[in-house]
Scaffold this motif. Structure first.
Motif, PDB file in Angstrom:
ATOM      1  N   ALA A 189       0.785  -1.070  -0.151  1.00 42.94           N
ATOM      2  CA  ALA A 189       0.170  -0.174   0.162  1.00 42.94           C
ATOM      3  C   ALA A 189       0.750   0.916  -0.075  1.00 42.94           C
ATOM      4  O   ALA A 189       1.902   1.053   0.954  1.00 42.94           O
ATOM      5  CB  ALA A 189      -1.011  -0.034   1.219  1.00 42.94           C
ATOM      6  N   GLU A 190       0.298   2.620  -0.412  1.00 36.05           N
ATOM      7  CA  GLU A 190       1.158   3.609  -0.052  1.00 36.05           C
ATOM      8  C   GLU A 190       0.574   4.680  -0.267  1.00 36.05           C
ATOM      9  O   GLU A 190      -1.073   4.852  -0.173  1.00 36.05           O
ATOM     10  CB  GLU A 190       1.687   3.960  -1.994  1.00 36.05           C
ATOM     11  CG  GLU A 190       2.517   3.115  -2.802  1.00 36.05           C
ATOM     12  CD  GLU A 190       2.497   3.385  -4.636  1.00 36.05           C
ATOM     13  OE1 GLU A 190       3.698   3.399  -5.103  1.00 36.05           O
ATOM     14  OE2 GLU A 190       1.199   3.871  -4.899  1.00 36.05           O
ATOM     15  N   ALA A 191       0.741   5.688   0.625  1.00 32.66           N
ATOM     16  CA  ALA A 191       0.359   7.024   0.895  1.00 32.66           C
ATOM     17  C   ALA A 191      -0.685   7.322  -0.008  1.00 32.66           C
ATOM     18  O   ALA A 191       0.553   8.424  -0.873  1.00 32.66           O
ATOM     19  CB  ALA A 191       0.892   7.458   2.122  1.00 32.66           C
ATOM     20  N   VAL A 192      -1.717   7.974   0.244  1.00 33.57           N
ATOM     21  CA  VAL A 192      -1.846   9.462  -0.765  1.00 33.57           C
ATOM     22  C   VAL A 192      -1.728  10.548   0.407  1.00 33.57           C
ATOM     23  O   VAL A 192      -1.800  10.873   1.516  1.00 33.57           O
ATOM     24  CB  VAL A 192      -3.595   9.508  -0.957  1.00 33.57           C
ATOM     25  CG1 VAL A 192      -3.922  10.140  -1.542  1.00 33.57           C
ATOM     26  CG2 VAL A 192      -3.257   7.664  -1.725  1.00 33.57           C
ATOM     27  N   VAL A 193      -0.725  11.542  -0.939  1.00 34.58           N
ATOM     28  CA  VAL A 193      -1.056  12.695  -0.069  1.00 34.58           C
ATOM     29  C   VAL A 193      -1.286  13.733  -0.723  1.00 34.58           C
ATOM     30  O   VAL A 193      -1.575  15.487  -0.145  1.00 34.58           O
ATOM     31  CB  VAL A 193       0.493  13.249  -0.005  1.00 34.58           C
ATOM     32  CG1 VAL A 193       1.468  12.686   0.901  1.00 34.58           C
ATOM     33  CG2 VAL A 193       0.671  13.249  -1.086  1.00 34.58           C
ATOM     34  N   GLY A 194      -2.274  13.960  -1.479  1.00 29.82           N
ATOM     35  CA  GLY A 194      -3.184  14.343  -2.418  1.00 29.82           C
ATOM     36  C   GLY A 194      -4.106  14.234  -3.763  1.00 29.82           C
ATOM     37  O   GLY A 194      -3.848  13.004  -4.015  1.00 29.82           O
ATOM     38  N   THR A 195      -5.071  14.596  -3.914  1.00 27.64           N
ATOM     39  CA  THR A 195      -5.929  14.522  -5.330  1.00 27.64           C
ATOM     40  C   THR A 195      -5.889  16.075  -5.603  1.00 27.64           C
ATOM     41  O   THR A 195      -7.256  16.920  -5.368  1.00 27.64           O
ATOM     42  CB  THR A 195      -7.036  14.325  -4.712  1.00 27.64           C
ATOM     43  OG1 THR A 195      -7.329  13.261  -3.641  1.00 27.64           O
ATOM     44  CG2 THR A 195      -8.078  14.271  -5.824  1.00 27.64           C
ATOM     45  N   PRO A 196      -4.910  16.053  -7.365  1.00 30.30           N
ATOM     46  CA  PRO A 196      -4.873  16.807  -7.944  1.00 30.30           C
ATOM     47  C   PRO A 196      -6.072  17.094  -8.647  1.00 30.30           C
ATOM     48  O   PRO A 196      -6.804  16.476  -8.856  1.00 30.30           O
ATOM     49  CB  PRO A 196      -3.962  16.599  -9.039  1.00 30.30           C
ATOM     50  CG  PRO A 196      -3.446  16.354  -8.206  1.00 30.30           C
ATOM     51  CD  PRO A 196      -4.396  14.801  -7.289  1.00 30.30           C
ATOM     52  N   GLU A 197      -7.211  18.497  -8.989  1.00 27.78           N
ATOM     53  CA  GLU A 197      -8.285  19.151  -9.008  1.00 27.78           C
ATOM     54  C   GLU A 197      -8.409  18.129 -10.445  1.00 27.78           C
ATOM     55  O   GLU A 197      -7.020  18.545 -11.463  1.00 27.78           O
ATOM     56  CB  GLU A 197      -8.900  20.901  -9.398  1.00 27.78           C
ATOM     57  CG  GLU A 197      -9.694  21.166 -10.098  1.00 27.78           C
ATOM     58  CD  GLU A 197      -9.734  22.244  -9.877  1.00 27.78           C
ATOM     59  OE1 GLU A 197      -9.377  23.096  -9.289  1.00 27.78           O
ATOM     60  OE2 GLU A 197     -10.890  22.905 -10.210  1.00 27.78           O
ATOM     61  N   ARG A 198      -9.199  17.912 -11.131  1.00 27.41           N
ATOM     62  CA  ARG A 198      -8.931  17.014 -12.411  1.00 27.41           C
ATOM     63  C   ARG A 198      -9.444  17.321 -13.434  1.00 27.41           C
ATOM     64  O   ARG A 198      -8.696  17.451 -14.453  1.00 27.41           O
ATOM     65  CB  ARG A 198     -10.165  15.559 -12.101  1.00 27.41           C
ATOM     66  CG  ARG A 198      -9.501  14.652 -13.695  1.00 27.41           C
ATOM     67  CD  ARG A 198     -10.966  13.033 -13.288  1.00 27.41           C
ATOM     68  NE  ARG A 198     -12.557  13.950 -13.311  1.00 27.41           N
ATOM     69  CZ  ARG A 198     -13.271  12.579 -12.994  1.00 27.41           C
ATOM     70  NH1 ARG A 198     -13.267  11.727 -12.943  1.00 27.41           N
ATOM     71  NH2 ARG A 198     -14.997  13.322 -12.898  1.00 27.41           N
ATOM     72  N   ALA A 199     -10.267  18.420 -13.596  1.00 19.64           N
ATOM     73  CA  ALA A 199     -10.836  19.023 -14.489  1.00 19.64           C
ATOM     74  C   ALA A 199      -8.989  20.056 -14.697  1.00 19.64           C
ATOM     75  O   ALA A 199      -9.337  21.401 -16.403  1.00 19.64           O
ATOM     76  CB  ALA A 199     -11.748  20.496 -14.187  1.00 19.64           C
ATOM     77  N   ARG A 200      -8.335  20.255 -13.853  1.00 19.74           N
ATOM     78  CA  ARG A 200      -6.938  20.940 -14.228  1.00 19.74           C
ATOM     79  C   ARG A 200      -6.000  20.502 -15.353  1.00 19.74           C
ATOM     80  O   ARG A 200      -4.604  20.851 -15.514  1.00 19.74           O
ATOM     81  CB  ARG A 200      -5.861  21.810 -12.626  1.00 19.74           C
ATOM     82  CG  ARG A 200      -7.324  22.548 -12.602  1.00 19.74           C
ATOM     83  CD  ARG A 200      -6.842  23.544 -11.357  1.00 19.74           C
ATOM     84  NE  ARG A 200      -5.597  24.161 -11.075  1.00 19.74           N
ATOM     85  CZ  ARG A 200      -5.289  25.709 -11.489  1.00 19.74           C
ATOM     86  NH1 ARG A 200      -6.364  26.086 -11.645  1.00 19.74           N
ATOM     87  NH2 ARG A 200      -4.114  25.514 -11.147  1.00 19.74           N
ATOM     88  N   LEU A 201      -5.910  18.666 -15.358  1.00 19.99           N
ATOM     89  CA  LEU A 201      -5.140  17.872 -14.999  1.00 19.99           C
ATOM     90  C   LEU A 201      -5.702  17.715 -17.305  1.00 19.99           C
ATOM     91  O   LEU A 201      -6.195  16.984 -17.289  1.00 19.99           O
ATOM     92  CB  LEU A 201      -5.606  16.451 -14.575  1.00 19.99           C
ATOM     93  CG  LEU A 201      -4.817  16.438 -13.537  1.00 19.99           C
ATOM     94  CD1 LEU A 201      -5.036  15.183 -12.483  1.00 19.99           C
ATOM     95  CD2 LEU A 201      -3.505  17.259 -12.575  1.00 19.99           C
ATOM     96  N   ARG A 202      -4.357  17.139 -17.609  1.00 16.72           N
ATOM     97  CA  ARG A 202      -4.027  16.840 -19.303  1.00 16.72           C
ATOM     98  C   ARG A 202      -2.975  15.995 -19.330  1.00 16.72           C
ATOM     99  O   ARG A 202      -1.957  15.535 -18.312  1.00 16.72           O
ATOM    100  CB  ARG A 202      -3.946  18.410 -20.711  1.00 16.72           C
ATOM    101  CG  ARG A 202      -4.837  18.928 -19.945  1.00 16.72           C
ATOM    102  CD  ARG A 202      -6.021  19.017 -20.675  1.00 16.72           C
ATOM    103  NE  ARG A 202      -7.132  20.283 -20.667  1.00 16.72           N
ATOM    104  CZ  ARG A 202      -7.696  20.295 -19.498  1.00 16.72           C
ATOM    105  NH1 ARG A 202      -7.556  19.650 -18.455  1.00 16.72           N
ATOM    106  NH2 ARG A 202      -8.480  21.239 -19.490  1.00 16.72           N
TER     107      ARG A 202
END
Ligand SMILES: Nc1ccn([C@@H]2O[C@H](COP(=O)(O)OP(=O)(O)OP(=O)(O)O)[C@@H](O)[C@H]2O)c(=O)n1
Ligand SMILES: C[C@](O)(CO)[C@H](O)COP(=O)(O)O
Length: 287
Positions: A189-202
């Protein structure tokens, strides 16, 4: 008669020196066939078919130059040349291809960097990227919005929380987890440190396009990274960003996906079968 490419114009580096470890085809990935033609041949033909590329430099594994030359001769012998890439990193292969490209066309206005692994990229994507560079953008990347939610994780494995969770740390084995319940989700398992806002990802594709000076300067500034794939830039636009340069995205295409795994190859075969069935005239007896 061999026609010299124009002094100015568009030159493309087509990266094909990778081994294709994740595809596992037992030979260079660029020579793997899809719909009867190699990835290399399809990618080179796509660049030439765009009508905006004057010359293509293919980076090949050093031991395979002759086989790669035969493959691209079928495209347009004068328009495509083959040079040795690097087994060390994609970044190093691009730098070698870039040097050969600018030897051949010292006054090139636009340099494209394209992956042979994106063999089904439609020519319209190349035209769009070149038009954006010509309109004054120094670094241009074709891209698509992402469908999945993307998480950022911290490097390294983590132990499960104490309590009712079904995973727990294995004593004396840092980072190892063992099942403590009915349904273990897996050994790590890996620790999640963030969820970037999907609408800004490409999700970015190739060909990426640059004014020649911008790409040369970015590769010079990032040269120390090319000695190790783990340090190297995973795309050329990343080298421009690392220097503080401005990169823009334009619309990519779903058929410009990268053929990396056997599942991608199966998808490419299906796309070509579908195209073939749409364009083939119905034979007598078919409705
Ligand atoms: N040292 C390298 C590594 C990659 N490439 C090229 O860069 C493109 C993108 O790389 P990738 O899809 O990762 O191909 P491989 O490196 O061959 O795949 P793998 O990582 O599974 O071995 C491919 O067209 C590949 O041939 C290259 O020219 N030189
Ligand atoms: C350049 C690229 O295709 C952009 O998405 C990608 O980064 C190449 O990655 P690879 O691991 O070298 O295939």
């Amino acid at each position: 008669m061999s026609l010299a490419p124009p002094a100015q114009g568009v030159v493309a580096v087509l990266t094909a020196a990778g081994s294709g470890r994740r595809l596992g085809a037992g030979g260079p990935k660029a020579l793997v066939r899809v719909g009867g033609l190699s990835l290399l041949r399809r990618a080179a033909q796509g660049l030439v078919d765009s009508g905006v590329v004057d010359h293509v430099v293919v980076t090949a594994p050093a031991a395979e130059l002759d086989r790669f030359r035969v493959e691209v001769d079928a495209v347009a012998a004068e328009a495509v040349e083959v040079v040795a890439g690097s087994p060390v990193s994609r970044q190093a292969s691009v730098r070698l291809g870039l040097e050969a490209a600018l030897d051949r066309m010292p006054g090139a206005e636009v340099v494209l960097v394209h992956d042979a692994a994106r063999a089904l990229t439609p020519p319209e994507v190349t035209r769009r990227v070149v038009a954006a560079v010509r309109a004054g953008h120094g670094a241009v990347v074709p891209a698509l919005a992402v469908a999945d939610t993307v998480k950022e994780v911290a490097p390294g494995l983590v132990a499960a929380q104490p309590g009712p969770a079904y995973l727990s740390a294995v004593p004396d084995r840092p980072g190892c987890l063992e099942s403590g319940g009915e349904e273990p989700p897996g050994p790590w398992a890996e620790a999640v440190v963030g969820t970037p806002e999907r609408a800004r990802l490409r999700a970015v594709q190739t060909p990426q396009g640059f004014s020649a000076g911008v790409l040369v300067s970015a590769h010079r500034a990032g040269a120390a990274r090319e000695v190790d794939e783990a340090l190297a830039a995973s795309d050329d636009a990343g080298l421009v960003e690392a220097q503080g340069g401005r990169v823009v995205v334009v619309a990519g295409h779903e058929q410009a996906f990268k053929i990396t795994t056997p599942l991608d190859l199966a998808l490419a075969e299906a796309v070509l079968r579908d195209e073939d069935s749409r364009t083939r005239p119905p034979s007598s007896g078919e409705q």
